[in-house]
Design a protein around this motif. Structure first.
Motif, PDB file in Angstrom:
ATOM      1  N   GLY A 152      -3.324  29.493  17.319  1.00 53.15           N
ATOM      2  CA  GLY A 152      -3.512  28.045  17.405  1.00 53.15           C
ATOM      3  C   GLY A 152      -2.233  27.356  17.828  1.00 53.15           C
ATOM      4  N   GLY A 153      -2.380  26.232  18.518  1.00 58.61           N
ATOM      5  CA  GLY A 153      -1.172  25.536  18.944  1.00 58.61           C
ATOM      6  C   GLY A 153      -1.481  24.261  19.701  1.00 58.61           C
ATOM      7  N   ILE A 154      -0.561  23.884  20.557  1.00 55.98           N
ATOM      8  CA  ILE A 154      -0.676  22.673  21.353  1.00 55.98           C
ATOM      9  C   ILE A 154      -0.482  23.036  22.820  1.00 55.98           C
ATOM     10  CG2 ILE A 154       1.783  22.106  21.060  1.00 55.98           C
ATOM     11  CD1 ILE A 154       0.882  19.126  20.999  1.00 55.98           C
ATOM     12  N   MET A 190      -7.409  26.226  19.385  1.00 61.07           N
ATOM     13  CA  MET A 190      -7.435  27.414  18.518  1.00 61.07           C
ATOM     14  C   MET A 190      -8.337  28.465  19.150  1.00 61.07           C
ATOM     15  SD  MET A 190      -8.480  27.839  14.478  1.00 61.07           S
ATOM     16  CE  MET A 190      -6.893  27.200  13.939  1.00 61.07           C
ATOM     17  N   SER A 191      -7.933  29.723  19.005  1.00 62.24           N
ATOM     18  CA  SER A 191      -8.779  30.843  19.402  1.00 62.24           C
ATOM     19  C   SER A 191      -8.783  31.855  18.271  1.00 62.24           C
ATOM     20  CB  SER A 191      -8.266  31.484  20.698  1.00 62.24           C
ATOM     21  OG  SER A 191      -6.963  32.023  20.515  1.00 62.24           O
ATOM     22  N   ALA A 192      -9.919  32.528  18.097  1.00 61.83           N
ATOM     23  CA  ALA A 192     -10.048  33.513  17.024  1.00 61.83           C
ATOM     24  C   ALA A 192     -11.106  34.532  17.412  1.00 61.83           C
ATOM     25  CB  ALA A 192     -10.429  32.836  15.708  1.00 61.83           C
ATOM     26  N   GLY A 193     -10.878  35.784  16.998  1.00 58.25           N
ATOM     27  CA  GLY A 193     -11.855  36.815  17.299  1.00 58.25           C
ATOM     28  C   GLY A 193     -11.298  38.202  17.091  1.00 58.25           C
ATOM     29  N   PHE A 194     -12.020  39.182  17.638  1.00 57.77           N
ATOM     30  CA  PHE A 194     -11.655  40.580  17.503  1.00 57.77           C
ATOM     31  C   PHE A 194     -11.586  41.230  18.872  1.00 57.77           C
ATOM     32  CE2 PHE A 194     -12.821  45.096  17.035  1.00 57.77           C
ATOM     33  CZ  PHE A 194     -11.808  45.500  16.166  1.00 57.77           C
ATOM     34  N   THR A 196     -11.199  41.990  22.539  1.00 53.49           N
ATOM     35  CA  THR A 196     -11.220  41.217  23.775  1.00 53.49           C
ATOM     36  C   THR A 196     -11.927  39.878  23.619  1.00 53.49           C
ATOM     37  OG1 THR A 196     -11.202  43.268  25.065  1.00 53.49           O
ATOM     38  CG2 THR A 196     -11.879  41.268  26.202  1.00 53.49           C
ATOM     39  N   TRP A 197     -13.003  39.821  22.826  1.00 55.39           N
ATOM     40  CA  TRP A 197     -13.837  38.631  22.739  1.00 55.39           C
ATOM     41  C   TRP A 197     -13.318  37.679  21.665  1.00 55.39           C
ATOM     42  CZ3 TRP A 197     -18.031  37.728  25.941  1.00 55.39           C
ATOM     43  CH2 TRP A 197     -18.390  38.793  26.768  1.00 55.39           C
ATOM     44  N   ASN A 198     -13.125  36.412  22.063  1.00 54.36           N
ATOM     45  CA  ASN A 198     -12.620  35.414  21.138  1.00 54.36           C
ATOM     46  C   ASN A 198     -13.237  34.055  21.449  1.00 54.36           C
ATOM     47  OD1 ASN A 198      -9.973  36.876  19.880  1.00 54.36           O
ATOM     48  ND2 ASN A 198     -10.229  37.410  22.034  1.00 54.36           N
ATOM     49  N   ILE A 199     -13.543  33.295  20.403  1.00 52.02           N
ATOM     50  CA  ILE A 199     -14.010  31.928  20.606  1.00 52.02           C
ATOM     51  C   ILE A 199     -12.797  31.021  20.820  1.00 52.02           C
ATOM     52  CG2 ILE A 199     -16.136  32.230  19.322  1.00 52.02           C
ATOM     53  CD1 ILE A 199     -14.766  30.877  16.928  1.00 52.02           C
ATOM     54  N   PHE A 230     -10.539  35.490  26.860  1.00 55.24           N
ATOM     55  CA  PHE A 230     -10.251  36.923  26.910  1.00 55.24           C
ATOM     56  C   PHE A 230      -8.739  37.107  27.009  1.00 55.24           C
ATOM     57  CE2 PHE A 230     -14.267  36.017  28.976  1.00 55.24           C
ATOM     58  CZ  PHE A 230     -15.152  36.897  28.352  1.00 55.24           C
ATOM     59  N   TYR A 231      -8.214  38.078  26.252  1.00 52.99           N
ATOM     60  CA  TYR A 231      -6.797  38.433  26.335  1.00 52.99           C
ATOM     61  C   TYR A 231      -6.668  39.830  26.924  1.00 52.99           C
ATOM     62  CZ  TYR A 231      -5.965  34.443  23.277  1.00 52.99           C
ATOM     63  OH  TYR A 231      -5.915  33.173  22.742  1.00 52.99           O
TER      64      TYR A 231
END
Length: 233
Positions: A152-154, A190-194, A196-199, A230-231
């Protein structure tokens, strides 16, 4: 002589037994930590772009899509290297289908909320360069690339180019680099997940327009982008 050899055998046996009893237990293997391990990553996001705090009568009937991509430099701040700060550079494309007709010129735009039934096409589009700064928590190690994350950030953004297109049965008006658009934008995300896939969710803290007005009220809209990110290492 026989007594001598018997005593010698007894002493040797006790010595061996004592060594076996005093042998230290085997230590558990220590988890290795790579002092150079980082989560430097490319990212790619697909979002739906909603307009908040919109003037009365505004609606979004079509899917307003957004795309973002870029690179984040990871800077761990703890010994286990699973907490970090990251900064990066990216680019975004944001498309907004809605029913505020923008006519006139780029220096003197005119805004009106119109009926969708009378409109063939109406949208405005922005292309931005992004500067995200985020705080990171994850369960990763240098040996595992599948892990849970909360980032999370700006994000600071600058509008490189914008265009609006309004088309009805009588006219088609295209305006580029509208002077009313705020060039400098910022918001929280904010991004969160497990793995490759993240909301992903972003909320703009600054209005999209400087001082635009319809015939009845000021346009103080802010953007909210919701989707997936995706990361890639």
């Amino acid at each position: 002589m026989r007594l001598f050899f018997s005593c010698l055998f007894l002493v040797s046996f006790l010595n061996v037994f004592s060594q076996e009893e005093m042998a230290p237990a085997t230590e558990a293997p220590k988890v290795k930590i790579d002092s150079l391990y980082r989560e430097d990553q490319f990212y790619f996001a697909i979002t739906y772009n909603a307009l908040n705090n919109a003037p009365e009568g505004l609606s979004q009937k079509k899917f307003s899509a957004g795309l973002s991509f870029g690179f984040l430099r990871d800077m761990p701040i703890n010994k286990n290297r699973n907490v970090a700060i990251a900064a990066g550079l990216g680019f975004s494309y944001k498309n907004y289908f809605q029913n505020i007709a923008i006519t006139g010129t780029s220096d003197a735009p005119i805004y009106n909320v119109v009926n969708y039934s009378n409109v063939n096409s109406n949208k405005f589009t922005q292309y931005l360069v992004d500067f995200p700064i985020e705080f990171r928590w994850r369960t990763s190690t240098y040996e595992s690339y599948k892990f849970w994350r909360i980032y999370g950030g700006i994000k600071f953004s600058y509008v490189l180019f914008d265009r609006s297109v309004y088309k009805d049965s009588e006219q088609k008006v295209t305006i580029k680099n509208n002077s009313d658009f705020e060039k400098f934008q910022y918001g929280v995300y904010m991004s969160a997940g497990f793995n490759t896939w993240n909301i992903y969710a972003y909320y703009g803290l600054k209005p999209l327009f400087k001082s635009a007005k319809t015939t009845t009220e000021s346009i103080d809209m802010r953007t909210m982008n919701i989707g997936i990110i995706f990361y890639i290492l």
